[in-house]
Enzyme design. Structure first.
Site, PDB file in Angstrom:
ATOM      1  N   ARG A   1       0.795  -1.220   0.000  1.00  0.00           N
ATOM      2  CA  ARG A   1       0.000   0.000   0.000  1.00  0.00           C
ATOM      3  C   ARG A   1       0.837   1.285   0.000  1.00  0.00           C
ATOM      4  O   ARG A   1       0.588   2.179  -0.797  1.00  0.00           O
ATOM      5  CB  ARG A   1      -0.943   0.021   1.217  1.00  0.00           C
TER       6      ARG A   1
ATOM      7  N   TYR B   1     -18.559  14.015 -10.848  1.00  0.00           N
ATOM      8  CA  TYR B   1     -18.518  15.240 -11.638  1.00  0.00           C
ATOM      9  C   TYR B   1     -17.271  15.341 -12.517  1.00  0.00           C
ATOM     10  O   TYR B   1     -17.296  16.027 -13.539  1.00  0.00           O
ATOM     11  CB  TYR B   1     -18.579  16.472 -10.735  1.00  0.00           C
TER      12      TYR B   1
ATOM     13  N   HIS C   1      -8.425  -3.492  -6.538  1.00  0.00           N
ATOM     14  CA  HIS C   1      -8.050  -2.828  -5.285  1.00  0.00           C
ATOM     15  C   HIS C   1      -9.169  -2.972  -4.259  1.00  0.00           C
ATOM     16  O   HIS C   1     -10.146  -2.206  -4.281  1.00  0.00           O
ATOM     17  CB  HIS C   1      -7.760  -1.346  -5.555  1.00  0.00           C
TER      18      HIS C   1
END
Length: 917
Positions: free
Chosen positions: A39, A129, A85
């Site tokens: 990670r 968006y 993931h």
């Protein structure tokens, strides 16, 4: 027997059980390893963390190339979460946003469309968006070689998909874009670099290996200096200024270091006649909005002075922070204060920590055998050389794997073409076999059979085709049986043979492999290289001293005979007219008999002006010199006594202060930095009470800044130092006595030659009984037009031309000439100073009253006269015991205003003045 059986049972039970501490240790180590490797830390090979790698791979799977249309970020996040993931969507979207921010990444990997945040730490818009696609650099330099089996693929979290363990990066992206992450027990913070510079440094390593390939000798790697010449320092996407390269050098050698960054700014005039500082570039990872808030807080708290307004005029074209200054502000000082108290100057603590992979099995020839690689990932701190070598090893394996992939495909195609050529050569037999077969499977089998009497199909020789060749022949169209098509196949077979030979030679020749890597690097540099954005200021370490954050203001420094020293702004004393009373500058002693404390006898002994950055020399009466910057002298009010010199300088309590002189900052720096004395070297001339005079080079007193000072005058028993002045070679020395006599001589090799630091002095002049030396002055070259100011203890003074006091040869018996006549009984000369018409002087009495007057108000008369009244005493007679003990010249740089109070001016003209206490 029963006891032994019970003991064995207990041992077996203990062996089967797992202690809690061991389980916790194993569980924590598994967790830490997962966090470190899976990670938080980037891989040295492609410079990416797993989440960034998965995002780019998923975007390629969605065909979001740099030339395609944008796709919603939510679609990309969903693809990454569902396939690769297994973590929260926030972490994936934050990573995607970071790769699209041009103020974070040196070279963006994602092309974002919409609000992806700002340098003000404004968050990006929601993923529903915004839209995104791959940058051209990602497609060409990271993902292009995935189709050639250049890297290993691993199962995803549930085994339903395959993902690359690493991307085949064509450049050391770990250095180009840097990385940051906090793991368990370790953290990484790698600064970004300029792509073209990183490529240049990598080419140095590639060329060294290329030169050694095939020779059997190890490669002569470039030196650290050569590598840093190619990559002098990090290059941050926000630009700004990088101060010196010492921190970068340490980082490149050891893997960690501190890099000081400073905002880029320039000066602009305003329409109102003021000046303003405009900041256009900020240090890396500094939030502009938070910085403006901290700057405003520093101004409001008084930590930064001289600022009248702070504005943010930034727009889409770039950053523009405006610091409007007051009219009397020093721009350099204001910036230095902001550097000290805000992140306008910040330190980037670099730590190159990344995942590396060690090769456990290697080919005996020295080249890495891809089928023998056993990778063992581990976090390691890396130097610049290690990063480049590790990436180059990885890129070498990628090129070999790509060549082997192409070789395998070429050999497969060659095999097919050869079968098709055989089939065309025996097209009649092929047609007969196919027509005699019941189905395609039987036809395929017939094409693969050879000559056999038991052939169940036909009793004639077979074609000996392989399964793949048989499939290709069966898939042939009739149009491919023409003579033209046969010519094409023969040409293709010839081309394939050449390709196979070339690829085999490529794999066997390390020099060709490294040459190809170099060509790829040059192509990437040509396509994506850009000029450096962060300017390097060599020689500037960024460390701010007190001189950088303190204004070089004019100050008054007083020293009492009790050993108290203090510093006051020169503006605390206002100019007054002649014959006024003055204002209180130090605590006033009470009349005799009314105060028996030590404070009662603590009178002012020395009073002078200097700049706060000047070096102040304090000369003890025992001949020991102490030096310190003026700003280290504590600031105090006019009425306070100040700090004891014994605590400030380490001066012995039984030692008095003979004199205090100041050396301008520029001259002292020249003395400290010079290795030999120049023709215009500075000297310090000291004189004792009994008239012993000594001249010493100031360069011999460099070590006076140490705590215990240094010995500067070897005095006979009972004598002590009384005066000290600075002079240059060829200056004149003037010495005056209490009875009004004075001698003037040139401080040359004949009259006063330089002596060593610990030497004694020479007798300056002859003194009759009842006379003593009261002052010493230095006249520089070209001071012929100046006047000499003589002041008596009872406040009478005058000016006369310096040319009236002619030079003579110094001898121990020279008495000199008269420079002052006394009208009051018991009066005596206090000082003799060189002044000009536009000079101002400050006179201080034994009881601490300070009087400031302009020299043009003091009449110029002849040498042998008594002068005019400069200080008028109280009519009540309370200060009859008070006398003038010191006169100091106020430098012209001082911009102290006149005392414009009407009442005070009226009383001054009347002769008494207004007392300011």
């Amino acid at each position: 027997a029963d006891a032994e059986a019970d003991a064995e049972a207990d041992a077996e039970a203990d062996a089967d059980s797992t202690p809690f501490t061991r389980e916790m240790n194993d569980a924590f180590m598994r967790y830490a390893t997962s966090v470190i490797l899976g990670r938080t830390l980037p891989d040295v090979r492609d410079g990416l963390k797993p989440v960034h790698r998965r995002i780019l791979y998923a975007m390629q799977g969605l065909s979001l190339s740099s030339s395609s249309s944008y796709r919603k970020s939510a679609r990309v996040v969903g693809e990454v979460l569902g396939k690769y993931h297994p973590h929260g969507d926030t972490s994936v979207y934050d990573a995607l946003v970071r790769m699209a921010q041009d103020f974070v990444m040196s070279e963006r990997l994602v092309d974002g469309h919409g609000n992806f945040g700002s340098v003000d730490s404004d968050p990006a818009a929601a993923m529903r968006y915004t839209e995104c696609r791959l940058q051209k650099l990602s497609s060409e330099a990271l993902l292009a070689d995935l189709a050639f089996d250049t890297v290993e693929y691993v199962d995803n979290f549930d085994g339903s998909e395959r993902e690359p363990a690493v991307l085949p990066a064509k450049l050391p992206l770990l250095l180009v874009n840097g990385s940051t992450g906090i793991a368990v027990g370790m953290a990484t913070n790698i600064p970004p670099h300029n792509l073209a510079e990183v490529v240049d440094a990598t080419l140095l390593v590639v060329n060294s290996r290329m030169a050694a390939a095939g020779t059997g000798s190890p490669a002569v790697e470039p030196t650290d200096a050569e590598l840093q010449q190619a990559v002098p320092a990090p290059d941050f996407p926000t630009g700004a200024l990088l101060l010196d390269t010492d921190g970068a050098t340490q980082m490149y050698k050891e893997g960690s270091g501190s890099i000081t960054l400073r905002a880029r700014s320039h000066m602009e005039p305003t329409a109102r006649g003021k000046s303003q500082i405009v900041v256009t570039e900020l240090p890396y990872n500094v939030c502009k909005a938070s910085l403006l808030t901290k700057m405003a807080e520093a101004v409001n708290a008084g930590k930064v002075t001289g600022v009248s307004d702070l504005r943010d005029e930034s727009n889409r074209k770039g950053i523009r922070m405006v610091i409007e200054l007051k009219r009397d502000a020093n721009p350099e000082l204001v910036l230095n204060l902001f550097y000290k108290h805000t992140k306008l100057q910040s330190v980037f603590s670099a730590s190159i920590l990344a995942i590396t992979h060690k090769v456990r099995d290697e080919d005996t020839t020295g080249s890495i055998a891809m089928d023998a690689i056993r990778l063992r990932p581990s976090p390691n701190r890396l130097s610049l050389r290690m990063v480049l070598n590790d990436w180059l090893d990885f890129r070498y394996t990628c090129c070999i794997r790509r060549a082997r992939f192409r070789l395998k495909n070429a050999e497969t195609r060659q095999h097919i073409v050869q079968g098709m050529l055989v089939a065309q050569a025996r097209i009649a037999d092929v047609i007969a076999l196919i027509r005699a077969s019941k189905d395609s499977a039987e036809a395929k089998e017939a094409l693969q059979c050879g000559e056999s009497e038991d052939d169940p199909v036909i009793g004639r020789p077979g074609l000996f085709l392989s399964e793949a060749q048989a499939d290709a022949v069966l898939a042939l169209r009739l149009s491919r049986l023409t003579a033209l098509e046969r010519g094409k196949l023969e040409a293709e077979a010839e081309t394939l043979a050449e390709t196979i030979a070339d690829l085999q030679g490529f794999i066997a020749d390390d020099a060709r492999v490294y040459r190809q890597i170099a060509e790829e690097l040059e192509a990437v540099k040509q396509a994506f290289g850009r000029p450096r954005r962060t300017q390097i200021l060599k020689g500037n370490t960024g460390s701010l001293t007190m001189e950088d954050v303190l204004a070089n203001d004019r100050s008054l420094i007083t020293v009492t005979n009790g050993g108290h020293i203090k510093r006051m702004p020169a503006s605390v004393v206002k100019r007054q007219a002649r014959a006024t009373k003055g204002s209180m500058g130090v605590p006033k002693a009470r009349p005799d008999g009314m105060d028996d404390t030590p404070r009662a006898s603590d009178m002012v002994a020395h009073f002078f002006t200097c700049c706060d950055h000047d070096m102040v020399f304090v000369i003890g009466d025992n001949g020991v010199l102490y030096a310190l910057p003026a700003y280290q002298i504590p600031v105090a009010t006019r009425q306070s006594r100040g700090q004891l010199t014994s605590t400030l300088l380490g001066l012995p309590t039984d030692c008095g202060i003979a004199s205090v002189v100041s050396v301008p900052k520029e001259q002292w720096q020249a003395i400290v930095n010079s290795t030999e004395d120049s023709e215009d070297a500075l000297y310090i001339v000291m004189m004792s009470r009994d008239g012993l005079l000594k001249k010493t080079r100031l360069s011999a007193l460099r070590s006076a800044t140490r705590k215990n000072g240094i010995k500067g005058f070897n005095l006979p028993e009972g004598d002590y130092v009384r005066w000290a002045r600075l002079l240059k070679a060829g200056d004149d020395v003037v010495v005056a006595s209490a009875r009004g006599n004075a001698i003037r001589f040139t401080a040359n090799e004949v009259n006063l030659r330089p002596r060593s630091r610990t030497a004694s002095g020479v007798k300056v002049m002859g003194l009759p009984d009842g006379d003593w030396i009261v002052d010493m002055e230095v006249l520089s070259k070209g001071d012929g037009d100046r006047t000499l100011l003589s002041v008596t203890a009872r406040g009478l003074g005058k000016r006369f031309k310096a040319s009236e006091l002619r030079t003579c040869r110094r001898t121990p018996h020279t008495v000199g000439v008269r420079v002052h006549k006394f009208r009051l009984e018991g009066d005596h000369l206090t000082c003799l100073r060189a002044v000009e018409d536009d000079d101002e002087v400050m006179m201080i009495t034994k009881q601490g009253v300070v009087l400031r007057q302009s020299c043009e108000d003091i009449s110029i008369i002849t040498r042998n006269t008594s002068g005019v009244i400069l200080k008028r005493w109280h009519e009540e007679g309370t200060d009859e015991a008070d006398t003038i003990i010191e006169v100091v010249l106020v430098p012209k740089q001082d911009d102290i205003g006149d005392d414009s109070d009407g009442a005070a001016s009226a009383t001054a003209k009347a002769g008494m003045g207004a007392e300011l206490v």
